[in-house]
Scaffold this active site. Structure first.
Site, PDB file in Angstrom:
ATOM      1  N   CYS A  82       0.834  -1.202   0.000  1.00  9.17           N
ATOM      2  CA  CYS A  82       0.000   0.000   0.000  1.00  9.17           C
ATOM      3  C   CYS A  82       0.871   1.254   0.000  1.00  9.17           C
ATOM      4  CB  CYS A  82      -0.989  -0.043   1.159  1.00  9.17           C
ATOM      5  SG  CYS A  82      -2.348   1.155   0.986  1.00  9.17           S
ATOM      6  N   HIS A 191      -3.641  -5.016  -0.156  1.00  7.03           N
ATOM      7  CA  HIS A 191      -3.225  -5.558   1.140  1.00  7.03           C
ATOM      8  C   HIS A 191      -3.238  -7.081   1.080  1.00  7.03           C
ATOM      9  CE1 HIS A 191      -3.253  -1.846   3.611  1.00  7.03           C
ATOM     10  NE2 HIS A 191      -4.119  -1.435   2.703  1.00  7.03           N
ATOM     11  N   GLU A 193      -2.224  -9.149   3.262  1.00 11.71           N
ATOM     12  CA  GLU A 193      -2.577  -9.709   4.564  1.00 11.71           C
ATOM     13  C   GLU A 193      -4.079  -9.741   4.792  1.00 11.71           C
ATOM     14  OE1 GLU A 193      -2.468  -5.278   5.398  1.00 11.71           O
ATOM     15  OE2 GLU A 193      -1.515  -6.703   4.035  1.00 11.71           O
TER      16      GLU A 193
END
Length: 213
Positions: A82, A191, A193
């Site tokens: 990001c 993202h 994750e």
């Protein structure tokens, strides 16, 4: 045992990134750090981020992390997430104009006000799941199907000047760089994750990556 430094510059909750790395690589030593020496000692570096780029760059400089980060970018396997992608470019429009690290050629621009997609106004920030087109093969794409969907949250996007550094692109009113890199550097706008199976696979690929393309 490989060691992974996750850069903490005091902005945002970065625990989810650490937890994702620990999940896919339980034998790795994961260190959330704002210490330059810890960053220099790590085998590989993750630069996640959210918030304003101006505050990010200022915090890196104030903590002494900026030079350590530059050293890592020169030779260690590096993953930007990001804001960790946007900060690699030369300049961002955010905050009236902010200089980036200048590692990648190009600018970071705000999604244009009033832009439309299929007749509907674009919502800014771009938030939610979207497809990432794999522009060229890369070790971090291994095992991830083409045009997999990843989770995005951002109001600014990377406009790369060097097509050879673009490894992934996404459509949201316009086509923007959603993954970029060269040599030992790989960075994504989304993202991983928060992107379930595809995102965790990308993180696992990074932990196993030797930094060569």
């Amino acid at each position: 045992m490989t060691s992974v430094a996750v850069i903490d510059y005091g902005m945002g909750n970065l625990r989810s990134v650490c937890k994702a790395i620990e999940h896919v690589a339980p034998r790795a030593r994961v260190m959330l750090t704002h210490d330059a020496q810890t960053l220099r000692a790590a085998d590989r570096v993750v630069f996640p981020g959210q918030g304003a780029i101006g505050g990010c760059v200022a915090a890196l400089a104030a903590s002494g992390m900026r030079e350590a980060l530059r050293d890592a970018l020169a030779h260690k396997p590096f993953l930007g997430i990001c804001l960790g992608l946007q900060a690699l470019y030369e300049h961002s429009e955010e905050g009236g104009g902010t200089a980036g690290l200048g590692v990648l050629s190009g600018r970071v621009r705000r999604f244009p006000a009033g832009a439309r997609d299929a007749g509907a106004p674009l919502k800014i920030p771009h938030m939610g799941w979207n497809e990432v087109h794999q522009v060229r093969p890369h070790p971090l794409w291994e095992g991830i199907p083409a045009d997999s969907r990843f989770y995005f949250v951002h109001s600014y996007y990377a406009d790369s000047d060097d097509p050879g550094c673009v490894t992934g692109s996404t459509e949201y009113g316009l086509r923007f760089t959603s993954a970029a890199g060269r040599d030992n550097i790989f960075a994504v706008q989304f993202h991983p994750e928060k992107s379930q199976h595809a995102g965790l696979r990308l993180i696992a690929n990074f932990v196993a990556w030797d930094g060569r393309v």
